[in-house]
Design an enzyme around this catalytic site. Structure first.
Site, PDB file in Angstrom:
ATOM      1  N   CYS A   1       8.195   7.692   8.253  1.00 53.92           N
ATOM      2  CA  CYS A   1       9.358   8.554   8.416  1.00 53.92           C
ATOM      3  C   CYS A   1       8.982  10.013   8.155  1.00 53.92           C
ATOM      4  CB  CYS A   1      10.470   8.103   7.464  1.00 53.92           C
ATOM      5  SG  CYS A   1      11.889   9.203   7.451  1.00 53.92           S
TER       6      CYS A   1
ATOM      7  N   CYS B   1      11.609  12.101   6.256  1.00 51.85           N
ATOM      8  CA  CYS B   1      11.654  11.883   4.806  1.00 51.85           C
ATOM      9  C   CYS B   1      10.482  12.558   4.100  1.00 51.85           C
ATOM     10  CB  CYS B   1      11.576  10.396   4.476  1.00 51.85           C
ATOM     11  SG  CYS B   1      12.711   9.387   5.383  1.00 51.85           S
ATOM     12  N   ASP B   2       9.290  12.475   4.677  1.00 52.10           N
ATOM     13  CA  ASP B   2       8.091  12.777   3.888  1.00 52.10           C
ATOM     14  C   ASP B   2       7.242  13.960   4.355  1.00 52.10           C
ATOM     15  OD1 ASP B   2       8.610  10.765   2.016  1.00 52.10           O
ATOM     16  OD2 ASP B   2       7.831   9.245   3.373  1.00 52.10           O
TER      17      ASP B   2
END
Ligand SMILES: Cc1cc2nc3c(=O)[nH]c(=O)nc-3n(C[C@H](O)[C@H](O)[C@H](O)COP(=O)(O)OP(=O)(O)OC[C@H]3O[C@@H](n4cnc5c(N)ncnc54)[C@H](O)[C@@H]3O)c2cc1C
Length: 439
Positions: free
Chosen positions: A269, A272-273
């Site tokens: 993801c 997200c990261d």
């Protein structure tokens, strides 16, 4: 922590106000003895939002035996780096100041947290806690399984047709859209939309209409013949119709070390990261639409993005490829495949095979992202649905499957083009068809 009694369904929980702590309180709150579970979370992180309600409800059940605390990772980077926390969310479990049991990261299941919590407790405490859970049975006209664009649209149309509908999702609603950084091809918006906002708006529209949401739950059993879904092992939901809208899941490479390093150096993801890789070097595995679009996004943060792709050229749309290749931070390595992932200190090391010469090389980086395609989420269905040769559900033009009163919509069905608009269209068709049937 503050305690008080409250009812959730028919379970009596101690209501625990979970404590937010900072690095300076870590020693006092976590390491000074006792049993503690610590949730490192981030903002703009759908998996963190998915785990939050589970964490809170479990704090209610286990909170008198285990302390539940959470820490905002972005504001406590030094400590999270020192503890080797590489992705959000990550749950750490401590007993008497020592970290115990496996860390949980990424899309964390309620049952995984329960297993780790139980590992901290004696058998009699576990029996006492689980003994408080009583079975619950509910009835609806329609169960929508999956809250991506397909399921949310079905939920909206059903609700507006005054059909009593429940939407069940193992995660937060939104599906893939919630983890797509920008959507520029969903009609009605002049500018590109942040995926999480688009999915948030879809979800709120359906929820505000009145469709009941049971999200971030474990779906423990699905009986398509009897139209029954069991949620979190204790709640049985019956309905007249079921719509399967469970979408797809990213494929794993199968290379050594991938499962072990998921969430500990390997991410699926970018939304997200990617923000944790400012001025760092990142390795991306893949070369289709997702890999190309997400690499472009990662390059906004990272200093270098090395893309390992098994074919001689990217297989995404031409405009996206041209834009990507014009970026000096992008370094494609074609005709190579990953064979193993390892962590050496803080570095990720990927062994790749040159598919032409069979030579094995190593490539190092600060993190790895994998985007290599999808498979349909059908693991829970033991009843025999008719599938196409690639394992996707066959439907008729009203989204009916081979099992009576079971419909399927979105990416999980057999079709040529998997997009938000096509999932939304499927959800519309299934809902109108069911509304007419039930009238
Ligand atoms: C990185 C990426 C970028 C994309 N970009 C775009 C884009 O720009 N434009 C575009 O049109 N499309 C894009 N797509 C495709 C688009 O996101 C999908 O076509 C669309 O989300 C499909 O919707 P869906 O409802 O079928 O499934 P999904 O969005 O996959 O949602 C499925 C839902 O079902 C839930 N679920 C899974 N298993 C279960 C279960 N057993 N029980 C209950 N719930 C379950 C999941 O948690 C999820 O919420 C992109 C896809 C990806 C991966």
């Amino acid at each position: 922590m503050e305690y008080g009694w409250s009812e959730t369904g028919n379970i009596k929980y101690k209501e625990i106000k979970m404590k937010e702590i900072s690095s300076s309180e870590f020693e006092q709150e976590v390491l000074q003895g006792g049993k503690v579970v610590l949730d490192f979370y981030s903002t703009e992180c759908p998996p963190c939002e998915a785990v939050a309600p589970k964490f809170e409800s479990l704090a209610g059940m286990y909170g008198h035996e285990i302390k539940f605390v959470k820490m905002y990772r972005q504001a406590n980077r030094e400590l999270s780096d020192k503890l080797g926390v590489k992705s959000s969310p990550t749950l750490l479990f401590f007993d008497n100041g020592k970290e115990v049991t496996e860390r949980l990261a990424g899309g964390i299941k309620r049952s995984e947290i329960i297993n780790n919590l139980n590992a901290l407790l004696p058998a009699e405490s576990i029996t006492k806690i689980t003994g408080k859970i009583k079975p619950l049975v509910s009835e609806y006209d329609v169960i929508v399984l999956g809250g991506g664009p397909g399921g949310l649209t079905a939920g909206l149309y059903l609700c507006q047709a005054k059909i009593n509908t429940v939407l069940v999702d193992i995660s937060l609603p939104g599906g893939h859209v919630s983890t797509t950084h920008e959507v520029s091809n969903y009609p009605g918006f002049i500018d590109p939309q942040a995926g999480y906002m688009l999915s948030h708006n879809m979800s709120e529209q359906t929820k505000l209409c009145g469709t009941v949401f049971k999200v971030a739950v474990d779906v423990t059993k699905v009986d398509l013949i009897n139209k029954t879904v069991v949620v979190d092992e204790f709640e049985t939901i019956h309905a007249k119709r079921i719509i399967i809208a469970t979408g797809t899941t990213p494929n794993l490479t199968g290379a050594k070390g991938e499962r072990e390093l998921k969430g500990k150096g390997i991410s699926y993801c970018a939304t997200c990261d990617a923000k944790y890789f400012v001025d760092k070097e990142v390795i991306v595995i893949g070369g289709g639409n997702s890999a190309v679009e997400e690499s472009d996004f990662i390059a906004k943060f990272a200093s270098k993005v090395t893309i390992i792709h098994q074919f001689a050229a990217f297989t995404a749309n031409k405009t996206a490829i041209e834009k990507l290749l014009a970026n000096p931070k992008i370094h494609p390595i074609f005709l190579h495949e990953p064979r193993s992932f390892k962590k050496v200190g803080d570095q990720m090391v990927v062994e790749v095979e040159d598919l032409t010469t069979k030579e094995i090389k190593t490539i190092g980086g600060d993190g790895v992202f994998i985007f290599i395609g999808m498979k349909p989420n059908l693991g829970l269905f033991t009843d025999k649905l008719e599938l196409d040769q690639w394992g996707y559900i066959k439907t008729d033009d009203e989204m009916r499957t081979s099992i009576p009163d079971i419909y399927a919509v979105g990416d999980v069905i057999s079709k040529k083009y998997r997009q938000i608009t096509t999932a939304v269209a499927d959800g519309t068709i299934a809902a109108i068809s069911i509304a007419k049937d039930l009238d």
